[in-house]
Enzyme design. Sequence first.
Site, PDB file in Angstrom:
ATOM      1  N   THR A   1       0.769  -1.227  -0.053  1.00 28.33           N
ATOM      2  CA  THR A   1       0.082  -0.106  -0.062  1.00 28.33           C
ATOM      3  C   THR A   1       1.013   1.207  -0.102  1.00 28.33           C
ATOM      4  OG1 THR A   1      -1.341   1.238   1.400  1.00 28.33           O
ATOM      5  CG2 THR A   1      -0.041  -0.265   2.507  1.00 28.33           C
TER       6      THR A   1
ATOM      7  N   TYR B   1      -1.623   0.143  10.107  1.00 30.01           N
ATOM      8  CA  TYR B   1      -1.970  -0.275   8.869  1.00 30.01           C
ATOM      9  C   TYR B   1      -0.678  -0.353   8.093  1.00 30.01           C
ATOM     10  CZ  TYR B   1      -3.688  -1.074   4.138  1.00 30.01           C
ATOM     11  OH  TYR B   1      -3.692  -1.639   2.840  1.00 30.01           O
TER      12      TYR B   1
END
Length: 327
Positions: A117, A141
Amino acid sequence: MTNVLVTGGAGYIGSHACKALKAAGYTPVCFDNHSTGWEEAVKFGPSIKGDLLNPSEIATAFEKYNPVAVMHFAALSQVGESMQKPGKYWRENVLGAVNLVEAAVAHGCTNFVFSSTCATYGEHDNIQLDEDTPQEPINAYGASKKAIEDILQNFADSHDLNHVIFRYFNVAGADPEGEIGEFHQPETHLVPLMLDAIEGKRPALTVFGTDYDTPDGTCIRDYVHVMDLVDAHILGLKWLQDGKGNAVFNLGTGSGFSVREVAAHSKAVTNKEVPIVEGPRRAGDCTKLVSGSEKAEKVLGWQPTRSTLETMITDAWRWHQNGHYTK
C-alpha cells in the site's frame, strides 16, 4: 496444472485477482478465513477455508495444491481501526505473513506477489509518490505492510525468495461483467458508501474533515480500477516466472481526486444527488496521497485502461444495483 495460492481470495481485490488468474491460464486456489471475504465470491478455482495464524492450515494448502506462486492479499486494512488497535494489525498482518512466507519457503514455492500500500509512505503532501519516496507510515496499517515488505527482503536474502511488491492506495470499481464486486460489512470504502447514500441505504455520506489544505478542504486520493490493479499482479507473476528478480512498483494514475470531486462524478454517473454530512477528521488520514506508476508502465508494460472516475463509478454502480453477497 499451474496453481497459484491466493490469500484473501474471497475478498474484494483477491476475488478479482482469482478471475484474472483464471483468464490468464492459471488455477487460483483461494485461501481465506472468511472473516471479511465472501464464499459467493469464490468462483474461479478451489477454495480452502484457513487462517494465516494457523501454520498447519497453511501447510495443508501447500501440500495439497503445490502452488507455483503466492499472491498475498489477506490483511486487515482499516486505517482508523489500526490507530485504535495497533496490536491487532501487527498480529494479524505481520505474524500471518511470517507464517505464510515460512510455509512457502519450506515447500519450495519461491515466487511471491505481495499486495502492499502507498500508506507505507506516510504523509508526503503535494508530491507524486514514487518507489524511492521515504517510507514513513503514520498508522499501524501502513507500518504492518512495510514490515511485511521488510520480511520479504529478509527472506530474499536468506532463502532466495523472489518477490514483487505492489504499492497502491484507493481501489475502486468492479468486474465489468458483474460476476463479482465490492461489498464489505461494515462498509468503509468511499465509492460504495457514496452509492449506498445515493440509494438511501444509509442516511448520508459522512465526509471526514473539510478543513484540509486542498482546494475544497477534503482529502485527495489516487483511485485505481480493481481490474487494472489485478492485471498488474498477473504481469508481476509472469515477471517472477521469467526470472527477472525482485521488484517494487507503485500502481496509481498520478491524478488525485478529492472526496467532493468523487461525489460530483457519482452524481453525474447515477443522475442522483449524493446526500452529504460533514464530520471531523479521522486519526491517521493524510491530506493528499497520489502515486504515479511510470515504473510499472515502463518496466512491466502495465497499461491501466479503466482507471477513470467515470468508468470506476459506472462499474461499481452496475454491481451495486445488481449484486450483493449474502452468505
